[in-house]
Design an enzyme around this catalytic site. Structure first.
Site, PDB file in Angstrom:
ATOM      1  N   CYS A  74       9.825 -13.332   7.186  1.00 21.56           N
ATOM      2  CA  CYS A  74      10.364 -13.758   6.091  1.00 21.56           C
ATOM      3  C   CYS A  74       9.460 -15.139   5.656  1.00 21.56           C
ATOM      4  O   CYS A  74       9.810 -16.185   6.484  1.00 21.56           O
ATOM      5  CB  CYS A  74      11.829 -13.982   6.071  1.00 21.56           C
ATOM      6  SG  CYS A  74      12.380 -15.309   4.791  1.00 21.56           S
ATOM      7  N   CYS A  77      11.245 -18.195   5.318  1.00 22.92           N
ATOM      8  CA  CYS A  77      12.103 -18.735   6.467  1.00 22.92           C
ATOM      9  C   CYS A  77      11.162 -19.464   7.264  1.00 22.92           C
ATOM     10  O   CYS A  77      11.670 -20.734   7.699  1.00 22.92           O
ATOM     11  CB  CYS A  77      12.487 -17.388   7.310  1.00 22.92           C
ATOM     12  SG  CYS A  77      13.731 -16.332   6.321  1.00 22.92           S
TER      13      CYS A  77
END
Length: 176
Positions: A74, A77
């Site tokens: 991600c 993230c």
């Protein structure tokens, strides 16, 4: 008579607005029972690090918890993690504890940690985590997702998507 009707209408609208404001304010401070149960469950789940150590979030009782659900695949993230590390270093002495919970494989988290070390613990999510994340407010099951839990174990906020350092500080400072 015309002015008296306007005056009564104005008083009625003012009373209605006051009542509505009170109800909205009151309901925003009341926890949804499902969210309350979800936070209690989150605090008592035994999480495992990629290296096999186990810890419960309740072990940090009395601290403000910033729990970030993330994954190595991600990009947003990974972008927020250095900011979370800086915030952990800055606010940790004031009773703030960051925790990363990876929705990912342990081997990938170990590999990631070697390349991009963080100053807070990283755990691997157990299988029941997607259902719990939904109860915490992430119906979309998207990442990153961050929740802030007060010192007394109450859900203060939840944020879906990348949490900027400025927005994070706005959530933390009033709790310190």
């Amino acid at each position: 008579m015309k002015s008296r009707g306007k005056w009564l209408l104005l008083v009625f609208v003012a009373l209605a607005a006051t009542w509505a404001g009170f109800k909205l304010d009151r309901s925003s401070r009341m926890l949804d029972p499902e969210s309350e149960r979800a936070v209690a469950q989150l605090l008592t789940i035994p999480f495992t690090t990629a290296e096999g150590q186990t810890k419960k979030l309740a072990d940090w009782q009395g601290k403000i918890l910033v729990v970030n659900f993330w994954a190595t695949w991600c990009p947003p993230c990974r972008e927020e993690m250095p900011e979370f590390s800086r915030a952990q270093d800055q606010y940790g002495p004031n009773g703030v504890q960051f925790v990363g919970i990876a929705i990912d494989e342990a081997a990938k988290v170990v590999e990631f940690s070697k390349k991009e070390p963080v100053t807070y613990p990283l755990f691997i999510a157990p299988p029941e985590m997607p259902g719990l994340i939904a109860k915490l407010g992430n119906q979309q099951q998207a990442l990153p997702f961050t929740v802030v839990v007060s010192r007394d174990g109450k859900l203060i906020s939840s944020h879906l998507g990348r949490l900027t350092e400025d927005n994070l500080v706005k959530k933390l400072v009033p709790l310190l």
